[in-house]
Design an enzyme around this catalytic site. Structure first.
Site, PDB file in Angstrom:
ATOM      1  N   ASP A   1       0.829   2.123  -2.379  1.00 42.69           N
ATOM      2  CA  ASP A   1      -0.258   1.181  -2.939  1.00 42.69           C
ATOM      3  C   ASP A   1      -0.274  -0.207  -2.377  1.00 42.69           C
ATOM      4  O   ASP A   1      -1.345  -0.944  -2.967  1.00 42.69           O
ATOM      5  CB  ASP A   1      -0.262   1.512  -4.486  1.00 42.69           C
ATOM      6  CG  ASP A   1       0.776   0.939  -5.382  1.00 42.69           C
ATOM      7  OD1 ASP A   1       1.704   0.213  -4.607  1.00 42.69           O
ATOM      8  OD2 ASP A   1       0.893   0.811  -6.528  1.00 42.69           O
TER       9      ASP A   1
ATOM     10  N   ASP B   1       1.951   7.367  -2.995  1.00 40.25           N
ATOM     11  CA  ASP B   1       2.134   6.515  -4.113  1.00 40.25           C
ATOM     12  C   ASP B   1       1.178   7.005  -5.455  1.00 40.25           C
ATOM     13  O   ASP B   1       0.060   7.051  -5.156  1.00 40.25           O
ATOM     14  CB  ASP B   1       1.956   5.108  -3.941  1.00 40.25           C
ATOM     15  CG  ASP B   1       3.339   4.040  -3.891  1.00 40.25           C
ATOM     16  OD1 ASP B   1       4.298   4.801  -4.147  1.00 40.25           O
ATOM     17  OD2 ASP B   1       3.383   3.189  -3.503  1.00 40.25           O
TER      18      ASP B   1
ATOM     19  N   LYS C   1       5.506   9.050  -5.176  1.00 37.52           N
ATOM     20  CA  LYS C   1       6.427   7.913  -5.628  1.00 37.52           C
ATOM     21  C   LYS C   1       6.007   7.361  -6.835  1.00 37.52           C
ATOM     22  O   LYS C   1       4.487   7.204  -6.935  1.00 37.52           O
ATOM     23  CB  LYS C   1       6.813   6.859  -4.601  1.00 37.52           C
ATOM     24  CG  LYS C   1       7.561   5.730  -5.078  1.00 37.52           C
ATOM     25  CD  LYS C   1       8.236   5.010  -3.955  1.00 37.52           C
ATOM     26  CE  LYS C   1       7.172   3.843  -3.431  1.00 37.52           C
ATOM     27  NZ  LYS C   1       6.552   2.965  -4.581  1.00 37.52           N
TER      28      LYS C   1
ATOM     29  N   GLU D   1       6.626   3.945 -10.059  1.00 36.02           N
ATOM     30  CA  GLU D   1       7.401   2.908 -10.452  1.00 36.02           C
ATOM     31  C   GLU D   1       8.033   3.164 -11.792  1.00 36.02           C
ATOM     32  O   GLU D   1       7.247   3.416 -12.749  1.00 36.02           O
ATOM     33  CB  GLU D   1       6.714   1.582 -10.119  1.00 36.02           C
ATOM     34  CG  GLU D   1       6.122   1.428  -8.945  1.00 36.02           C
ATOM     35  CD  GLU D   1       5.367  -0.017  -8.834  1.00 36.02           C
ATOM     36  OE1 GLU D   1       5.524  -0.702  -9.929  1.00 36.02           O
ATOM     37  OE2 GLU D   1       4.879  -0.153  -7.635  1.00 36.02           O
TER      38      GLU D   1
ATOM     39  N   GLU E   1      13.474  -2.432  -5.144  1.00 39.90           N
ATOM     40  CA  GLU E   1      12.836  -3.774  -4.427  1.00 39.90           C
ATOM     41  C   GLU E   1      13.395  -4.643  -4.905  1.00 39.90           C
ATOM     42  O   GLU E   1      13.657  -4.920  -6.293  1.00 39.90           O
ATOM     43  CB  GLU E   1      11.249  -3.159  -4.870  1.00 39.90           C
ATOM     44  CG  GLU E   1      10.443  -4.370  -4.143  1.00 39.90           C
ATOM     45  CD  GLU E   1       8.954  -4.164  -4.049  1.00 39.90           C
ATOM     46  OE1 GLU E   1       8.744  -2.988  -4.517  1.00 39.90           O
ATOM     47  OE2 GLU E   1       8.292  -5.148  -3.728  1.00 39.90           O
TER      48      GLU E   1
HETATM   49  O1  KIV Z   1       3.623   0.323  -1.901  1.00 41.39           O
HETATM   50  C1  KIV Z   1       4.435  -0.112  -1.272  1.00 41.39           C
HETATM   51  O2  KIV Z   1       4.439  -0.221  -0.128  1.00 41.39           O
HETATM   52  C2  KIV Z   1       5.620   0.215  -1.615  1.00 41.39           C
HETATM   53  C3  KIV Z   1       6.876  -0.565  -1.045  1.00 41.39           C
HETATM   54  C4  KIV Z   1       6.944  -1.970  -1.025  1.00 41.39           C
HETATM   55  C5  KIV Z   1       8.248   0.280  -1.394  1.00 41.39           C
HETATM   56  O3  KIV Z   1       6.026   0.588  -2.725  1.00 41.39           O
END
Ligand code: KIV
Length: 262
Positions: free
Chosen positions: A46, A85, A113, A115, A182
């Site tokens: 994202d 994401d 993915k 968070e 991160e």
């Molecule tokens: O959105 C993204 O690019 C990420 C990376 C920073 C791991 O989540």
């Protein structure tokens, strides 16, 4: 290989190596080029909200934005695992998280993915039980940048480190195949990596502290010069080349004589 098989192959690198290479990709040509270069994982992150769409942070990204870019990357039919994401506010509860993960998979993602740690465990479990591999994301969480008042380093105190490990443990119990870490200070990132049974993929955590690394593509290729994080290690200067090509084109067009069609 199916998405779950690719995710399993990434998970097995914890024991056997080599370190996992992950890059963000948001479009077809970049996905093809990175895949042909041998990158292991393409993350449709994202972060596209900032480096492609021009928003100030990732809190403006919608599921529709993600679906559009996941589909473009998937059209490259990469050998690499494609992770999409789940953007902010698309995983408030397990049922919604699963429904939106399925939409990303329908668009071409092979894994998703999200968070956060302890409070995401039930959502991760619901997605994993439906057969969709999930990658966790701990440490600095860009979707919380407004609540936190900036991008802050994590894992600086024993309490923060313990909370990160607790979060990782709940994600592992829920079935993640890897965890992005991160902006965690290097000692803590290495400490976590030694205690987590799935690969840790670091960004902004120092070198050789995790089982792999992820970079935002524009940081690597130097195509977004207006903001470059301090930990970025550009390998190219694409912005200068684009500017030079555009300037050369502009001069060529202005120098060309107008054809006499009369
Ligand atoms: O959105 C993204 O690019 C990420 C990376 C920073 C791991 O989540």
């Amino acid at each position: 290989m199916t998405g779950p098989e690719k995710a399993q192959a990434i998970a097995s690198r914890k024991a056997s190596g080599p370190p996992v290479s992950m890059l963000t990709a948001y479009d077809y040509p970049t996905a093809r080029l990175f895949d042909e270069a041998g990158i292991d994982v393409l993350l449709v992150g994202d972060s596209l909200g900032m480096v492609v769409l021009g928003y100030p942070d990732t809190t403006h990204v919608t599921l529709d934005h993600m679906l559009h870019h996941v589909a473009a990357v998937a059209r490259a039919k990469p050998r690499a695992l494609v992770i999409g994401d789940l953007p902010i506010a698309t995983y408030p509860d397990p049922a919604t998280a699963l429904a939106n993960a399925c939409r990303l998979v329908d668009a071409g993602a092979e894994a998703v993915k999200l968070e956060g740690g302890v409070r995401q465990a039930a959502k991760v479990r619901a997605i994993v039980e439906a057969g969709i591999p999930v990658c966790g994301h701990l440490g600095m969480l860009p979707q919380r940048v407004l609540e936190e008042g900036g991008y802050k380093k994590k894992g600086k105190t024993p309490e923060q480190s313990a909370a990160l490990l607790e979060g990782a443990q709940s994600l592992i119990d829920a079935g993640v195949f890897a965890i992005v870490i991160e902006s965690v200070v290097p000692d803590t990132a290495a400490w976590l990596t030694a205690r987590i049974p799935v690969p840790t993929i670091g960004i902004g955590c120092g070198e050789h502290t995790c089982d792999g690394e992820v970079a935002v593509a524009t940081d690597l290729i130097g195509s977004f010069p207006w903001f470059v994080p301090p930990f970025a290690k550009p390998e190219a200067d694409v912005a200068s080349q684009i500017s030079a090509a555009a300037a050369a084109y502009h001069s060529r067009v202005q120098r060309a004589p107008v054809a006499d069609l009369g």
